[in-house]
Design a protein around this motif. Structure first.
Motif, PDB file in Angstrom:
ATOM      1  N   MET A 145       0.829  -1.201   0.000  1.00 42.61           N
ATOM      2  CA  MET A 145       0.000   0.000   0.000  1.00 42.61           C
ATOM      3  C   MET A 145       0.868   1.257   0.000  1.00 42.61           C
ATOM      4  O   MET A 145       0.622   2.196  -0.757  1.00 42.61           O
ATOM      5  N   VAL A 146       1.886   1.244   0.832  1.00 44.92           N
ATOM      6  CA  VAL A 146       2.786   2.398   0.916  1.00 44.92           C
ATOM      7  C   VAL A 146       3.511   2.610  -0.416  1.00 44.92           C
ATOM      8  O   VAL A 146       3.592   3.726  -0.931  1.00 44.92           O
ATOM      9  N   ALA A 147       4.010   1.512  -0.973  1.00 47.92           N
ATOM     10  CA  ALA A 147       4.756   1.617  -2.227  1.00 47.92           C
ATOM     11  C   ALA A 147       3.862   2.157  -3.341  1.00 47.92           C
ATOM     12  O   ALA A 147       4.263   3.042  -4.109  1.00 47.92           O
ATOM     13  N   THR A 148       2.662   1.634  -3.427  1.00 50.74           N
ATOM     14  CA  THR A 148       1.738   2.085  -4.467  1.00 50.74           C
ATOM     15  C   THR A 148       1.372   3.545  -4.279  1.00 50.74           C
ATOM     16  O   THR A 148       1.440   4.346  -5.221  1.00 50.74           O
ATOM     17  N   THR A 149       1.015   3.894  -3.061  1.00 47.42           N
ATOM     18  CA  THR A 149       0.624   5.276  -2.788  1.00 47.42           C
ATOM     19  C   THR A 149       1.756   6.240  -3.107  1.00 47.42           C
ATOM     20  O   THR A 149       1.563   7.256  -3.774  1.00 47.42           O
ATOM     21  N   ALA A 150       2.951   5.884  -2.662  1.00 50.64           N
ATOM     22  CA  ALA A 150       4.103   6.752  -2.906  1.00 50.64           C
ATOM     23  C   ALA A 150       4.391   6.877  -4.392  1.00 50.64           C
ATOM     24  O   ALA A 150       4.668   7.968  -4.898  1.00 50.64           O
ATOM     25  N   SER A 151       4.294   5.766  -5.102  1.00 57.25           N
ATOM     26  CA  SER A 151       4.638   5.814  -6.525  1.00 57.25           C
ATOM     27  C   SER A 151       3.635   6.682  -7.295  1.00 57.25           C
ATOM     28  O   SER A 151       4.018   7.462  -8.164  1.00 57.25           O
ATOM     29  N   TRP A 152       2.363   6.566  -6.958  1.00 61.67           N
ATOM     30  CA  TRP A 152       1.354   7.396  -7.617  1.00 61.67           C
ATOM     31  C   TRP A 152       1.515   8.852  -7.228  1.00 61.67           C
ATOM     32  O   TRP A 152       1.329   9.750  -8.045  1.00 61.67           O
ATOM     33  N   ALA A 153       1.849   9.085  -5.966  1.00 57.77           N
ATOM     34  CA  ALA A 153       2.062  10.464  -5.521  1.00 57.77           C
ATOM     35  C   ALA A 153       3.232  11.084  -6.273  1.00 57.77           C
ATOM     36  O   ALA A 153       3.153  12.222  -6.748  1.00 57.77           O
ATOM     37  N   ILE A 154       4.302  10.334  -6.417  1.00 57.27           N
ATOM     38  CA  ILE A 154       5.465  10.830  -7.145  1.00 57.27           C
ATOM     39  C   ILE A 154       5.086  11.135  -8.588  1.00 57.27           C
ATOM     40  O   ILE A 154       5.388  12.201  -9.121  1.00 57.27           O
ATOM     41  N   TYR A 155       4.397  10.192  -9.204  1.00 55.55           N
ATOM     42  CA  TYR A 155       4.016  10.402 -10.595  1.00 55.55           C
ATOM     43  C   TYR A 155       3.136  11.640 -10.747  1.00 55.55           C
ATOM     44  O   TYR A 155       3.332  12.450 -11.649  1.00 55.55           O
ATOM     45  N   GLY A 156       2.174  11.781  -9.836  1.00 59.23           N
ATOM     46  CA  GLY A 156       1.281  12.942  -9.896  1.00 59.23           C
ATOM     47  C   GLY A 156       2.041  14.243  -9.739  1.00 59.23           C
ATOM     48  O   GLY A 156       1.809  15.209 -10.479  1.00 59.23           O
ATOM     49  N   ALA A 157       2.974  14.253  -8.806  1.00 57.60           N
ATOM     50  CA  ALA A 157       3.744  15.473  -8.566  1.00 57.60           C
ATOM     51  C   ALA A 157       4.590  15.837  -9.774  1.00 57.60           C
ATOM     52  O   ALA A 157       4.631  16.990 -10.205  1.00 57.60           O
ATOM     53  N   VAL A 158       5.246  14.837 -10.321  1.00 49.71           N
ATOM     54  CA  VAL A 158       6.093  15.086 -11.484  1.00 49.71           C
ATOM     55  C   VAL A 158       5.255  15.554 -12.660  1.00 49.71           C
ATOM     56  O   VAL A 158       5.631  16.467 -13.404  1.00 49.71           O
ATOM     57  N   LYS A 159       4.102  14.943 -12.806  1.00 54.89           N
ATOM     58  CA  LYS A 159       3.202  15.310 -13.886  1.00 54.89           C
ATOM     59  C   LYS A 159       2.776  16.771 -13.756  1.00 54.89           C
ATOM     60  O   LYS A 159       2.728  17.508 -14.741  1.00 54.89           O
ATOM     61  N   GLU A 160       2.478  17.172 -12.540  1.00 53.20           N
ATOM     62  CA  GLU A 160       2.098  18.566 -12.296  1.00 53.20           C
ATOM     63  C   GLU A 160       3.257  19.498 -12.649  1.00 53.20           C
ATOM     64  O   GLU A 160       3.059  20.542 -13.276  1.00 53.20           O
ATOM     65  N   TRP A 161       4.432  19.082 -12.277  1.00 54.03           N
ATOM     66  CA  TRP A 161       5.627  19.873 -12.585  1.00 54.03           C
ATOM     67  C   TRP A 161       5.786  20.035 -14.092  1.00 54.03           C
ATOM     68  O   TRP A 161       6.092  21.126 -14.585  1.00 54.03           O
ATOM     69  N   LEU A 162       5.536  18.966 -14.817  1.00 60.81           N
ATOM     70  CA  LEU A 162       5.690  19.006 -16.269  1.00 60.81           C
ATOM     71  C   LEU A 162       4.705  19.975 -16.912  1.00 60.81           C
ATOM     72  O   LEU A 162       4.985  20.557 -17.953  1.00 60.81           O
ATOM     73  N   LYS A 163       3.547  20.110 -16.285  1.00 60.39           N
ATOM     74  CA  LYS A 163       2.531  20.987 -16.849  1.00 60.39           C
ATOM     75  C   LYS A 163       2.920  22.455 -16.740  1.00 60.39           C
ATOM     76  O   LYS A 163       2.437  23.290 -17.502  1.00 60.39           O
ATOM     77  N   THR A 164       3.755  22.757 -15.762  1.00 62.45           N
ATOM     78  CA  THR A 164       4.140  24.140 -15.523  1.00 62.45           C
ATOM     79  C   THR A 164       4.852  24.728 -16.737  1.00 62.45           C
ATOM     80  O   THR A 164       5.807  24.132 -17.239  1.00 62.45           O
ATOM     81  N   PRO A 165       4.381  25.875 -17.206  1.00 64.23           N
ATOM     82  CA  PRO A 165       4.976  26.507 -18.402  1.00 64.23           C
ATOM     83  C   PRO A 165       6.477  26.698 -18.287  1.00 64.23           C
ATOM     84  O   PRO A 165       7.249  26.065 -18.996  1.00 64.23           O
ATOM     85  N   GLN A 166       6.903  27.602 -17.393  1.00 60.66           N
ATOM     86  CA  GLN A 166       8.345  27.730 -17.171  1.00 60.66           C
ATOM     87  C   GLN A 166       8.676  27.009 -15.881  1.00 60.66           C
ATOM     88  O   GLN A 166       8.607  27.596 -14.811  1.00 60.66           O
ATOM     89  N   ARG A 167       8.997  25.739 -16.020  1.00 56.77           N
ATOM     90  CA  ARG A 167       9.233  24.942 -14.819  1.00 56.77           C
ATOM     91  C   ARG A 167      10.676  25.088 -14.361  1.00 56.77           C
ATOM     92  O   ARG A 167      11.594  25.221 -15.180  1.00 56.77           O
ATOM     93  N   PRO A 168      10.856  25.017 -13.048  1.00 58.83           N
ATOM     94  CA  PRO A 168      12.211  25.058 -12.498  1.00 58.83           C
ATOM     95  C   PRO A 168      12.953  23.789 -12.878  1.00 58.83           C
ATOM     96  O   PRO A 168      12.336  22.802 -13.270  1.00 58.83           O
ATOM     97  N   PRO A 169      14.277  23.777 -12.751  1.00 56.43           N
ATOM     98  CA  PRO A 169      15.041  22.567 -13.069  1.00 56.43           C
ATOM     99  C   PRO A 169      14.635  21.405 -12.182  1.00 56.43           C
ATOM    100  O   PRO A 169      14.115  21.593 -11.079  1.00 56.43           O
ATOM    101  N   ALA A 170      14.880  20.212 -12.676  1.00 58.84           N
ATOM    102  CA  ALA A 170      14.446  18.999 -11.988  1.00 58.84           C
ATOM    103  C   ALA A 170      15.023  18.911 -10.576  1.00 58.84           C
ATOM    104  O   ALA A 170      14.308  18.582  -9.627  1.00 58.84           O
TER     105      ALA A 170
END
Lengths: 208, 208
Positions: free
Chosen positions: B150-175
């Motif tokens: 459960m922890v692994a799944t939740t964390a992995s989806w959270a990471i993916y969601g966060a990264v995805k949000e970052w990608l959407k940002t027009p001028q995104r900061p460096p990784a």
DNA sequence: ATGCGTAACCGACAAGTGTCGTTTATTAGA
DNA sequence: TCTAATAAACGACACTTGTCGGTTACGCAT
């Protein structure tokens, strides 16, 4: 052409979309989503196939509308909202996600439903969750930490992932029970954005 | 029939799959994923269309294999692993996710690539992340709290969601920068399972 | 009630999909 | 080295997809 679903004047349009959504809902109780063709949906809705494309770009868009609408309805029925005053307020949101997803995957346990169905409602569900959480987060203006959007997105995906994992469990505990397990995983995320005040929860100021 | 990708003896099979994956990778640099037909892929791979179906159920499955393989390769190149000794060890995992996703969406900025591409790699990426995190979590046996899965799944989806949000940002900061923002959102999730010892991070024993 | 606007119907189209059965070739083991 | 197993090629199949232009029928404001 597919126009936004909300606030459609023409009763013909509402009628047709209602028929299409109802048809898909009905068909999915018997068949897997990818076994359903646009023709099937149109037939079941007593609507011409070409008319289908006047409303939705493809069957995925229809599914999306169906899921988003259904989830919003659950939230509305339960008067669920997230005001951000306390991260624990996310509990009913998570519960709604459990109930909704459990409902719409139990419909077809017979065959392999996973491959095509699951990855498609994801965007719809996470977006719906995100839209509920965001208003309770936005007042917190600008900070050095993550933006409200980032927190909302991360939390919504985390919730979806957790619920999804729960659904995979063979003999899964009742939804009310699992929510208490999931909630502590989500609360810290929501707390990353400066919050107002909260009666319970040991606050956990650390990190960030 | 589509057999598991790992450990395939027959060189004919490896050759064909390599050809198919390479063909898709090449085609996606010019076209959007949904503009590419199975015939296109087969042609580019100099492989018969029917042979394609001997290896993958559809082009989505091929994309899935491509993404999962690529992400794993990045992790391997950087010798990234998560041993669970400290939740902050998730940092390179998140960074890898940022880099990989940034790489494979910057490939086709010309046209609307989002609709078809994004929602498809989700399962592949989250699964890949999950597989990295899980070994560092599993030793923690049974507890009243969430399972390691459960922890692994939740964390992995959270990471993916966060990264995805970052990608959407027009001028995104460096990784590297955004990782420091995302990490604090993820750490509490990983801490939900009893951990061994960690040099930094204020531990945060609270909740659950 | 009478038109104007437009949604829904209809038939047809090229293109793509997934699955066959059969034939040819390559591989690996006796 | 020879042979049995099986991967790849090939052609064909019924079916689905998305789009088109033209027609009919319905809803609403005048």
């Amino acid at each position: 052409m597919p126009v936004s679903d909300c606030e459609v004047k023409d009763p013909r349009i509402r009628r047709t979309r209602q028929l299409l959504q109802g048809a898909l809902r009905t068909l999915m109780q018997a068949k897997s989503f990818d076994e359903i063709s646009v023709q099937d949906i149109a037939d079941a809705a007593t609507v011409n196939r070409a008319t289908f494309y006047d409303h939705y770009t493809d069957k995925f868009a229809l599914l999306d509308a169906l899921v988003a609408g259904g989830f919003h309805q659950i939230l509305h029925e339960r008067s669920v909202s997230y005001d951000g005053s306390c991260p624990s307020a996310a509990r009913p949101v998570i519960l709604a996600a459990c109930d909704y997803l459990a409902l719409h995957q139990g419909g077809c346990t017979e065959v392999a439903h996973k491959s095509a169905f699951e990855p498609l409602i994801e965007a719809a569900i996470t977006n719906a969750i995100r839209r509920v959480l965001l208003p309770g987060l936005s007042p917190a203006a600008v900070t050095a930490g993550p933006s409200a959007e980032m927190v909302a997105t991360t939390a919504s995906w985390a919730i979806y992932g957790a619920v999804k994992e729960w659904l995979k469990t063979p003999q899964r505990p009742p939804a009310e029970e699992i929510v208490s397990v999931i909630l502590p995983l989500i609360v810290p995320i929501l707390q990353a954005v400066p919050l107002a005040k909260c009666p319970e929860a040991g606050v956990v100021p650390g990190v960030v």
